[in-house]
Design a protein around this motif. Sequence first.
Motif, mmCIF file in Angstrom:
data_model
loop_
_atom_site.group_PDB
_atom_site.id
_atom_site.type_symbol
_atom_site.label_atom_id
_atom_site.label_comp_id
_atom_site.label_asym_id
_atom_site.label_seq_id
_atom_site.Cartn_x
_atom_site.Cartn_y
_atom_site.Cartn_z
ATOM 1 N N ALA A 18 0.847 -1.189 0.000
ATOM 2 C CA ALA A 18 0.000 0.000 0.000
ATOM 3 C C ALA A 18 0.883 1.240 0.000
ATOM 4 C CB ALA A 18 -0.913 0.007 1.219
ATOM 5 N N VAL A 19 0.746 2.059 -1.034
ATOM 6 C CA VAL A 19 1.585 3.237 -1.221
ATOM 7 C C VAL A 19 0.708 4.488 -1.195
ATOM 8 C CG1 VAL A 19 3.085 4.443 -2.858
ATOM 9 C CG2 VAL A 19 3.313 1.970 -2.543
ATOM 10 N N ALA A 20 1.156 5.497 -0.460
ATOM 11 C CA ALA A 20 0.462 6.786 -0.436
ATOM 12 C C ALA A 20 1.173 7.739 -1.378
ATOM 13 C CB ALA A 20 0.454 7.356 0.983
ATOM 14 N N GLU A 21 0.431 8.378 -2.252
ATOM 15 C CA GLU A 21 1.061 9.308 -3.188
ATOM 16 C C GLU A 21 0.166 10.521 -3.421
ATOM 17 O OE1 GLU A 21 1.789 6.694 -6.487
ATOM 18 O OE2 GLU A 21 -0.093 7.216 -7.454
ATOM 19 N N ARG A 22 0.707 11.478 -4.158
ATOM 20 C CA ARG A 22 0.013 12.746 -4.381
ATOM 21 C C ARG A 22 0.327 13.239 -5.788
ATOM 22 N NH1 ARG A 22 -1.552 17.160 -0.979
ATOM 23 N NH2 ARG A 22 -1.312 19.192 -1.980
ATOM 24 N N ARG A 23 -0.683 13.708 -6.473
ATOM 25 C CA ARG A 23 -0.442 14.331 -7.767
ATOM 26 C C ARG A 23 0.325 15.637 -7.565
ATOM 27 N NH1 ARG A 23 -4.503 13.783 -12.232
ATOM 28 N NH2 ARG A 23 -4.183 16.035 -12.398
ATOM 29 N N PRO A 24 1.198 16.006 -8.492
ATOM 30 C CA PRO A 24 1.912 17.286 -8.353
ATOM 31 C C PRO A 24 0.981 18.481 -8.211
ATOM 32 C CG PRO A 24 2.988 15.940 -10.006
ATOM 33 C CD PRO A 24 1.709 15.230 -9.637
ATOM 34 N N ASP A 25 -0.207 18.402 -8.830
ATOM 35 C CA ASP A 25 -1.144 19.522 -8.707
ATOM 36 C C ASP A 25 -2.061 19.394 -7.490
ATOM 37 O OD1 ASP A 25 -2.940 17.539 -9.438
ATOM 38 O OD2 ASP A 25 -3.379 18.362 -11.422
ATOM 39 N N GLY A 26 -1.903 18.321 -6.729
ATOM 40 C CA GLY A 26 -2.669 18.146 -5.497
ATOM 41 C C GLY A 26 -4.110 17.744 -5.688
ATOM 42 N N ARG A 27 -4.543 17.517 -6.911
ATOM 43 C CA ARG A 27 -5.953 17.172 -7.148
ATOM 44 C C ARG A 27 -6.308 15.856 -6.457
ATOM 45 N NH1 ARG A 27 -8.623 19.800 -11.518
ATOM 46 N NH2 ARG A 27 -7.270 21.344 -12.526
ATOM 47 N N GLY A 28 -7.420 15.875 -5.759
ATOM 48 C CA GLY A 28 -7.911 14.685 -5.072
ATOM 49 C C GLY A 28 -7.329 14.455 -3.704
ATOM 50 N N ALA A 29 -6.337 15.243 -3.302
ATOM 51 C CA ALA A 29 -5.697 15.046 -2.002
ATOM 52 C C ALA A 29 -6.487 15.733 -0.891
ATOM 53 C CB ALA A 29 -4.273 15.603 -2.028
#
Length: 216
Positions: A67-78
């Motif tokens: 299970a990996v937590a990640e983030r889009r560079p634009d932060g969408r959905g975070a």
Amino acid sequence: MASRDELAEQLDPATTVLLTVECQEGVVGAGSALPELAAQARSSGVLRNIARLVGAAHEADVQVMHAVAERRPDGRGANGNARLFRSAARLPVQQHCGSAAVRVASPITVADEDIVVRRLHGLSPVAGTGVDPVLRNLGCRTLVVTGVSANIAVPAAVFDAVNLGYTVVVVADAIAGVPAEYTPAMIRNTLSLVATIATTDTVLCCWKRPRRALRA
């Protein structure tokens, strides 16, 4: 701690999944966004124990899920609805999709048959991530939880899995949190009430037994 005999039935390879929680380079690696947590995971032997468990799971045909937590560079959905999320967004190391930070950290190995689940939101690797139907499709009855951190993601995974009806095994020497003394307190006072507590060596012994003995 559970005995080997108590664990044997729960850890049948055919119905068990080993979950590693946020064991990624940007969390527990050399270039971690959370150096105190990374240092604790490595100096305590937790990462080494997780790697041992993953290796044994591969040999015993136990399904492994990372299970990996990640983030889009634009932060969408975070998420931005808690101090933790807002602080993480300002850290110098970001868990950006596709970056080195979201690769599973050494010395843990990822086999072709492993499943990597990536989430863009929330605190838990289980709730709202699609993990539950995947586990059910795999025939999972027991979820073995390892990784970081004992402060948030690990207990969240345990609670969610228990609420969904899975038996949970927490490997006490394969989870880490900060400060160091918090992890055993969390295990003793909280996780032990809802999960079976085991050690890496006990789990390894169960998986090294012949399958006939495991299913007896």
